[in-house]
Design an enzyme around this catalytic site. Structure first.
Site, mmCIF file in Angstrom:
data_model
loop_
_atom_site.group_PDB
_atom_site.id
_atom_site.type_symbol
_atom_site.label_atom_id
_atom_site.label_comp_id
_atom_site.label_asym_id
_atom_site.label_seq_id
_atom_site.Cartn_x
_atom_site.Cartn_y
_atom_site.Cartn_z
ATOM 1 N N ASP A 1 -11.370 105.630 173.273
ATOM 2 C CA ASP A 1 -10.227 105.172 172.472
ATOM 3 C C ASP A 1 -9.278 104.443 173.435
ATOM 4 O O ASP A 1 -9.634 104.146 174.585
ATOM 5 C CB ASP A 1 -9.576 106.333 171.710
ATOM 6 C CG ASP A 1 -8.882 107.329 172.633
ATOM 7 O OD1 ASP A 1 -8.963 107.174 173.874
ATOM 8 O OD2 ASP A 1 -8.241 108.260 172.111
ATOM 9 N N CYS B 1 -11.593 109.897 176.211
ATOM 10 C CA CYS B 1 -10.322 109.815 175.484
ATOM 11 C C CYS B 1 -9.293 110.477 176.397
ATOM 12 O O CYS B 1 -9.594 110.743 177.567
ATOM 13 C CB CYS B 1 -10.413 110.461 174.099
ATOM 14 S SG CYS B 1 -10.722 112.227 174.075
ATOM 15 N N GLY B 2 -8.114 110.755 175.885
ATOM 16 C CA GLY B 2 -7.070 111.294 176.757
ATOM 17 C C GLY B 2 -7.464 112.631 177.364
ATOM 18 O O GLY B 2 -7.507 112.788 178.588
ATOM 19 N N THR B 3 -7.753 113.607 176.515
ATOM 20 C CA THR B 3 -8.101 114.954 176.991
ATOM 21 C C THR B 3 -9.607 115.188 177.053
ATOM 22 O O THR B 3 -10.042 116.189 177.628
ATOM 23 C CB THR B 3 -7.548 116.021 176.027
ATOM 24 O OG1 THR B 3 -8.120 115.772 174.728
ATOM 25 C CG2 THR B 3 -6.034 115.979 175.946
ATOM 26 N N GLY C 1 -11.012 115.546 171.674
ATOM 27 C CA GLY C 1 -11.322 114.932 170.376
ATOM 28 C C GLY C 1 -12.712 114.300 170.384
ATOM 29 O O GLY C 1 -13.487 114.468 169.426
ATOM 30 N N HIS D 1 -27.407 123.393 183.636
ATOM 31 C CA HIS D 1 -27.497 124.580 182.778
ATOM 32 C C HIS D 1 -27.472 124.250 181.288
ATOM 33 O O HIS D 1 -28.033 125.007 180.497
ATOM 34 C CB HIS D 1 -26.336 125.540 183.074
ATOM 35 C CG HIS D 1 -26.450 126.222 184.400
ATOM 36 N ND1 HIS D 1 -25.615 127.246 184.795
ATOM 37 C CD2 HIS D 1 -27.306 126.023 185.444
ATOM 38 C CE1 HIS D 1 -25.946 127.648 186.014
ATOM 39 N NE2 HIS D 1 -26.966 126.909 186.429
ATOM 40 N N ASN D 2 -26.778 123.198 180.899
ATOM 41 C CA ASN D 2 -26.541 122.959 179.464
ATOM 42 C C ASN D 2 -27.246 121.720 178.929
ATOM 43 O O ASN D 2 -27.078 121.376 177.756
ATOM 44 C CB ASN D 2 -25.039 122.840 179.185
ATOM 45 C CG ASN D 2 -24.237 123.962 179.814
ATOM 46 O OD1 ASN D 2 -23.436 123.734 180.715
ATOM 47 N ND2 ASN D 2 -24.475 125.182 179.385
ATOM 48 N N HIS E 1 -32.463 128.549 180.913
ATOM 49 C CA HIS E 1 -31.482 127.670 180.270
ATOM 50 C C HIS E 1 -32.067 126.969 179.047
ATOM 51 O O HIS E 1 -31.349 126.673 178.104
ATOM 52 C CB HIS E 1 -30.946 126.644 181.276
ATOM 53 C CG HIS E 1 -30.305 127.277 182.469
ATOM 54 N ND1 HIS E 1 -29.183 128.078 182.359
ATOM 55 C CD2 HIS E 1 -30.652 127.272 183.772
ATOM 56 C CE1 HIS E 1 -28.856 128.521 183.573
ATOM 57 N NE2 HIS E 1 -29.735 128.052 184.436
#
Ligand code: RB5
Length: 149
Positions: A10, A67-69, A72, A100-101, A135
């Site tokens: 964004d 995005c900022g954080t 979102g 791991h993910n 995993h």
């Protein structure tokens, strides 16, 4: 031509996206920029959906969002089946998100990491491999089966 990799942000992630794009091009990736294309205010789910739909449908192996954080974008991307979008704010977290993910979408919180750190996060995530083993069992349990609902 290198691996196609969709990337989106964004307005809060726009400037960092341009830097990340340059690093990806240097590394030989075929970058697919889904927007946004300026710092004008816009809505992050639009870009999360563009990237996550490509990854979820298996059209590309992985994608990148900002995005900022990072929150979102990760909320929106993780609604797509098969998408594992990881917010990473250090290179170590980016590496573990792969090891791991089995993360297939990297989300960078553009307002909370310095540009140099963001590039280190990108490099770490691109280079790290999924470790499989225990995993794999855990990752396979993430997908919600119809009978569980
Ligand atoms: C935009 O101001 C900001 O809310 C957005 O970039 C993101 O941080 C949302 O999660």
């Amino acid at each position: 031509m290198g691996e196609r990799i969709p990337i989106g942000s964004d307005h809060a992630g726009f400037e960092l996206k341009e830097k990340i794009k340059a690093r990806l091009a240097e590394k030989g990736f075929d970058v697919d920029d889904v927007g946004t294309f300026s710092t004008d205010s816009t809505d992050y789910p639009e870009y999360a959906k563009k990237v996550a739909s490509l990854v979820g449908a298996g059209k590309t192996e992985r994608g990148i969002l900002m995005c900022g954080t990072g929150l979102g974008m990760s909320y929106a991307a993780n609604r797509f089946s098969g998408v594992r979008a990881a917010v990473a704010w250090t290179p170590e977290i980016a590496t573990l998100a792969r090891n791991h993910n089995d993360s297939n979408v990297l989300v960078i919180p553009a307002r909370f990491v310095a540009e140099e750190t963001a590039l280190e996060i990108l490099d770490a995530w691109l280079e790290a491999e999924f470790e499989g083993g225990r995993h794999s069992r855990r990752v396979s349990k993430i997908e919600i089966e119809t009978e569980e609902c």
